[in-house]
Design an enzyme around this catalytic site. Sequence first.
Site, PDB file in Angstrom:
ATOM      1  N   ASP A 196       0.856  -1.186   0.000  1.00 29.11           N
ATOM      2  CA  ASP A 196       0.000   0.000   0.000  1.00 29.11           C
ATOM      3  C   ASP A 196       0.887   1.229   0.000  1.00 29.11           C
ATOM      4  O   ASP A 196       2.121   1.121   0.010  1.00 29.11           O
ATOM      5  CB  ASP A 196      -1.012  -0.019   1.155  1.00 29.11           C
ATOM      6  CG  ASP A 196      -0.412   0.325   2.514  1.00 29.11           C
ATOM      7  OD1 ASP A 196       0.817   0.514   2.614  1.00 29.11           O
ATOM      8  OD2 ASP A 196      -1.176   0.398   3.491  1.00 29.11           O
TER       9      ASP A 196
ATOM     10  N   ASP B 160      -4.658  -6.408   7.953  1.00 28.51           N
ATOM     11  CA  ASP B 160      -3.269  -6.267   8.377  1.00 28.51           C
ATOM     12  C   ASP B 160      -3.218  -5.522   9.704  1.00 28.51           C
ATOM     13  O   ASP B 160      -4.057  -4.670   9.993  1.00 28.51           O
ATOM     14  CB  ASP B 160      -2.435  -5.528   7.319  1.00 28.51           C
ATOM     15  CG  ASP B 160      -2.828  -4.076   7.148  1.00 28.51           C
ATOM     16  OD1 ASP B 160      -2.320  -3.225   7.899  1.00 28.51           O
ATOM     17  OD2 ASP B 160      -3.654  -3.794   6.254  1.00 28.51           O
TER      18      ASP B 160
ATOM     19  N   CYS C  43       4.957 -22.135  27.169  1.00 25.93           N
ATOM     20  CA  CYS C  43       5.041 -21.941  25.723  1.00 25.93           C
ATOM     21  C   CYS C  43       6.213 -22.712  25.128  1.00 25.93           C
ATOM     22  O   CYS C  43       7.347 -22.602  25.609  1.00 25.93           O
ATOM     23  CB  CYS C  43       5.177 -20.447  25.398  1.00 25.93           C
ATOM     24  SG  CYS C  43       5.182 -20.133  23.628  1.00 25.93           S
TER      25      CYS C  43
ATOM     26  N   CYS D 202       7.153 -22.356  21.900  1.00 24.12           N
ATOM     27  CA  CYS D 202       7.651 -21.711  20.683  1.00 24.12           C
ATOM     28  C   CYS D 202       9.162 -21.514  20.772  1.00 24.12           C
ATOM     29  O   CYS D 202       9.750 -21.525  21.864  1.00 24.12           O
ATOM     30  CB  CYS D 202       6.936 -20.388  20.416  1.00 24.12           C
ATOM     31  SG  CYS D 202       7.538 -18.971  21.346  1.00 24.12           S
TER      32      CYS D 202
ATOM     33  N   CYS E  56      10.399 -18.598  23.240  1.00 24.29           N
ATOM     34  CA  CYS E  56      10.275 -18.854  24.677  1.00 24.29           C
ATOM     35  C   CYS E  56      11.177 -20.003  25.115  1.00 24.29           C
ATOM     36  O   CYS E  56      11.721 -19.988  26.220  1.00 24.29           O
ATOM     37  CB  CYS E  56       8.821 -19.133  25.041  1.00 24.29           C
ATOM     38  SG  CYS E  56       7.750 -17.696  24.814  1.00 24.29           S
TER      39      CYS E  56
ATOM     40  N   HIS F 270       6.695 -13.522  19.383  1.00 21.49           N
ATOM     41  CA  HIS F 270       5.936 -14.597  20.045  1.00 21.49           C
ATOM     42  C   HIS F 270       4.440 -14.285  20.003  1.00 21.49           C
ATOM     43  O   HIS F 270       3.628 -15.162  19.685  1.00 21.49           O
ATOM     44  CB  HIS F 270       6.414 -14.729  21.502  1.00 21.49           C
ATOM     45  CG  HIS F 270       5.390 -15.298  22.432  1.00 21.49           C
ATOM     46  ND1 HIS F 270       5.268 -16.649  22.690  1.00 21.49           N
ATOM     47  CD2 HIS F 270       4.416 -14.680  23.161  1.00 21.49           C
ATOM     48  CE1 HIS F 270       4.273 -16.846  23.523  1.00 21.49           C
ATOM     49  NE2 HIS F 270       3.728 -15.677  23.832  1.00 21.49           N
TER      50      HIS F 270
END
Length: 443
Positions: free
Chosen positions: A96, A258, A383, A385, A388, A410
């Site tokens: 954009d 977004d 967590c 991920c 973490c 995260h």
Amino acid sequence: MRFIFADSLDMVDPGYDFLADRNAPGRKPYWDDVYPHEIMGAPPYNGILVSRGIVGDHRVKGKYTESQAMRFRRVGARAFLRLDRPSFEGMDLFGDCGAFTYADADIPPYEPSETAAFYEECGFTHGCSVDHIIFDFDPAARGMEGGSAKARERFDITLENARAFLAEHRALGAHFTPLGVVQGWSADSMAEAARRLVLMGYDYLAIGGMVPLKAPEIRAVLGRIREAVPASTRLHVLGFAKADEIDSFRPYRMTSFDTTSPLLRAFKDGEQNYYLPGEGGRLRYYTALRVPQSIENPRLQRLVKTGAFLAEDLTAMEVAALGALRAFDRDGAGVEDVLRPLLEYSAPLVIGKPHADVLHDPKLARLAAQYRRTLEDRPWKDCACTICRDASVEVVIFRASNRNKRRGIHNLAVYKSHIERLEPSLVANDQDDLFSRPRPAER
């Protein structure tokens, strides 16, 4: 519903040394730092949006350096963002113009023809027409009534640019999907803009001007637009700042939106800095533990300059708070052992006075309750991920960019998983395991 992340060079140093608080030796920021989709292994979003105003040029000063902007145009968006691997080939790339960056100008600095060429040359999959943002919003206005002279002028500019942009897209034989941008000063005026864009030939609309609006106002806009356009028309909401209320927007059949909200709230929100999945399709939020660098924090340095505190005393408090947090993470300290040094350091930071002088201050009491919840729940231990798992307690310490942005990344991944849970057909097989890991038996 596709979650598109509006990027602004939000990268982190993978070799950052948390204990020494320094970057990897010889680090070159763009070349050595990594994007969220790189550090997480799997993209924490369905696509990335890049604004021309963020890239910048001689007309609009962006966030990119001049050499980065030149490279972006030379190699294209996908290579610049390091999305050119086979595993990322299905990722959307939205472009954009970044209307906020030229909001004070009388007319947009970009022409529809050059904007269409920019999107095509840089390999975007989707491109928004050149809009001019309208900040007025009157929820009571009906039909085309209301609207300041400036708002009406921008309404016309946006529609005329959309007409020229679509014509240029066709003339170029461009490969990207064009989105006509909707601007207006009321729900009805935005619905009218949407109706006209569909008549021009657009089947994908981007709804602008949503950032300052409250959730009920956004729902009113989307409801009126849905009534004004064919059911097959796809809708994208630009700058959707109501990320935690996304479930209430499902009836309006948003195709995409977004946002940077999950990342920004990691370090701009006063309380909700760390996300985890919660019960009943909701998110859980935790307050990050503020331990800024005493020699760099402006508020603390002002206290030193006025003689309210000695620099070495603040540094000692900072070291004590960090040490207690790390001992706590290793099960070498209890909640009370870490809460006290945290609050001792927070007192000058939040109130500007020694801890002993503000024991009963309501601000400190509120902060103590928030910190206690974070410490007692130890959310980073729940967590699995990459961030973490690797950073452990450092991810919930509010302290400079490399921790704060990791926490934000995260959050992006938790949020994407949250969206997919609301849209069962989108859930990947391994999503449920990404943010949960078994705690040690003694917990």
